[in-house]
Motif scaffolding. Sequence first.
Motif, mmCIF file in Angstrom:
data_model
loop_
_atom_site.group_PDB
_atom_site.id
_atom_site.type_symbol
_atom_site.label_atom_id
_atom_site.label_comp_id
_atom_site.label_asym_id
_atom_site.label_seq_id
_atom_site.Cartn_x
_atom_site.Cartn_y
_atom_site.Cartn_z
ATOM 1 N N GLU A 43 0.841 -1.200 0.000
ATOM 2 C CA GLU A 43 0.000 0.000 0.000
ATOM 3 C C GLU A 43 0.874 1.248 0.000
ATOM 4 O O GLU A 43 1.851 1.335 0.761
ATOM 5 C CB GLU A 43 -0.899 -0.005 1.236
ATOM 6 N N ALA A 44 0.530 2.209 -0.850
ATOM 7 C CA ALA A 44 1.309 3.446 -0.951
ATOM 8 C C ALA A 44 1.086 4.330 0.262
ATOM 9 O O ALA A 44 -0.029 4.440 0.780
ATOM 10 C CB ALA A 44 0.917 4.198 -2.223
ATOM 11 N N LEU A 59 7.029 5.363 -1.231
ATOM 12 C CA LEU A 59 7.221 4.688 0.050
ATOM 13 C C LEU A 59 5.952 3.905 0.352
ATOM 14 O O LEU A 59 4.846 4.462 0.324
ATOM 15 C CB LEU A 59 7.523 5.704 1.145
ATOM 16 N N VAL A 60 6.105 2.607 0.624
ATOM 17 C CA VAL A 60 4.952 1.707 0.761
ATOM 18 C C VAL A 60 5.092 0.867 2.025
ATOM 19 O O VAL A 60 6.146 0.850 2.672
ATOM 20 C CB VAL A 60 4.842 0.776 -0.473
ATOM 21 N N THR A 61 4.007 0.163 2.361
ATOM 22 C CA THR A 61 4.047 -0.793 3.463
ATOM 23 C C THR A 61 3.310 -2.066 3.058
ATOM 24 O O THR A 61 2.378 -2.035 2.249
ATOM 25 C CB THR A 61 3.389 -0.239 4.742
ATOM 26 N N TYR A 62 3.752 -3.185 3.634
ATOM 27 C CA TYR A 62 3.012 -4.437 3.520
ATOM 28 C C TYR A 62 1.810 -4.374 4.460
ATOM 29 O O TYR A 62 1.689 -3.463 5.290
ATOM 30 C CB TYR A 62 3.908 -5.614 3.904
ATOM 31 N N ALA A 68 8.633 -0.596 2.933
ATOM 32 C CA ALA A 68 9.387 -0.935 1.731
ATOM 33 C C ALA A 68 9.349 0.278 0.817
ATOM 34 O O ALA A 68 8.777 1.322 1.156
ATOM 35 C CB ALA A 68 8.788 -2.169 1.044
ATOM 36 N N ALA A 69 9.968 0.153 -0.337
ATOM 37 C CA ALA A 69 9.964 1.233 -1.325
ATOM 38 C C ALA A 69 9.729 0.624 -2.701
ATOM 39 O O ALA A 69 10.338 -0.395 -3.048
ATOM 40 C CB ALA A 69 11.286 1.993 -1.300
ATOM 41 N N LEU A 98 13.230 -7.026 -2.520
ATOM 42 C CA LEU A 98 12.236 -7.812 -1.792
ATOM 43 C C LEU A 98 11.402 -8.698 -2.713
ATOM 44 O O LEU A 98 10.707 -9.600 -2.252
ATOM 45 C CB LEU A 98 11.315 -6.879 -0.994
ATOM 46 N N ASP A 99 11.467 -8.422 -4.007
ATOM 47 C CA ASP A 99 10.774 -9.252 -5.001
ATOM 48 C C ASP A 99 11.725 -9.375 -6.189
ATOM 49 O O ASP A 99 11.940 -8.419 -6.929
ATOM 50 C CB ASP A 99 9.460 -8.587 -5.429
#
Length: 300
Positions: A43-44, A59-62, A68-69, A98-99
Amino acid sequence: MAFEPPQRLVRALGEMPETAQDADWLGQLPRLTEAALSRRGVEARRVQAPGGRSSLVVLVTYADGTPAALKLAPPHARPDRELAALAHWGGFGAVRVLDTRHHDDDGALLLERLHPEVSLRSLPEAKALLEASGTLRRLWVAPPAGHGWETVADRTEQQSAALRAAPAEVRALADTALAMRAELVAAPPEELLLHGNFRQGKVLAGERAPWLTVGPDPLVGERAYDLARLVRDRLEDQVASSAGAAGARRRVNKLADALDVDRERLRGWTLFRAVESGNRALAAGRRRDAELLLEFAAWL
């Protein structure tokens, strides 16, 4: 949320040679970003601003709150090559991927979150150079078999075309740079994976390690080529000092000795890269940048 590209990115892309793909990229950026977020299940939170000159970073989050970014770059930046380099380094000296899958549909990279507001440029110069040298040393590893990265010879041959057509005010330096480049590529001493665009601003503070590099433009070749960009870091300060040519040559020698790189090869690549960048800045209308780069090159 709205994914308005930072003006710094818009301006930088405007200076690049336009291709059909890249011309459409900015217009598609909101859709590409939404698709990349959905595809990776994050999610942004906000767009990083002012951001870089070659990509959009969100900048995002799980779902569990892990930060994460998400980085999106235009097709000409070859995000697949950046992904391959970061995956090969495996987080050693560089931001962790991360991916590790490459998605042609969006070209995005999902990376560990660093501290984008804290780079080596926040440190005093002597300490910054020490940390930069240690980080760069970690990146110089053998490339995997069958790698798809271009070589130093390939990249600099493409850049040489513009130098051969340089305007009169750059002609003498361009000829010197081209001659040095021909000599350097005739006998390359090593083939290692290089960052390609390494400088103090590309090394950010992290949680997992104090300093980690970001934004590689990877290629394969000798260490002196990679180190050459670091030599001219904080260029305005170098030009403003009273050290002049003697100071520039001392900097070359100090960095070469610190990283066990041949002094003359480092001087040659530093001159070539400064002239190439100066000529490109002149063509883009950034005369002040061009003058600084060409003055520095003349000192070498």
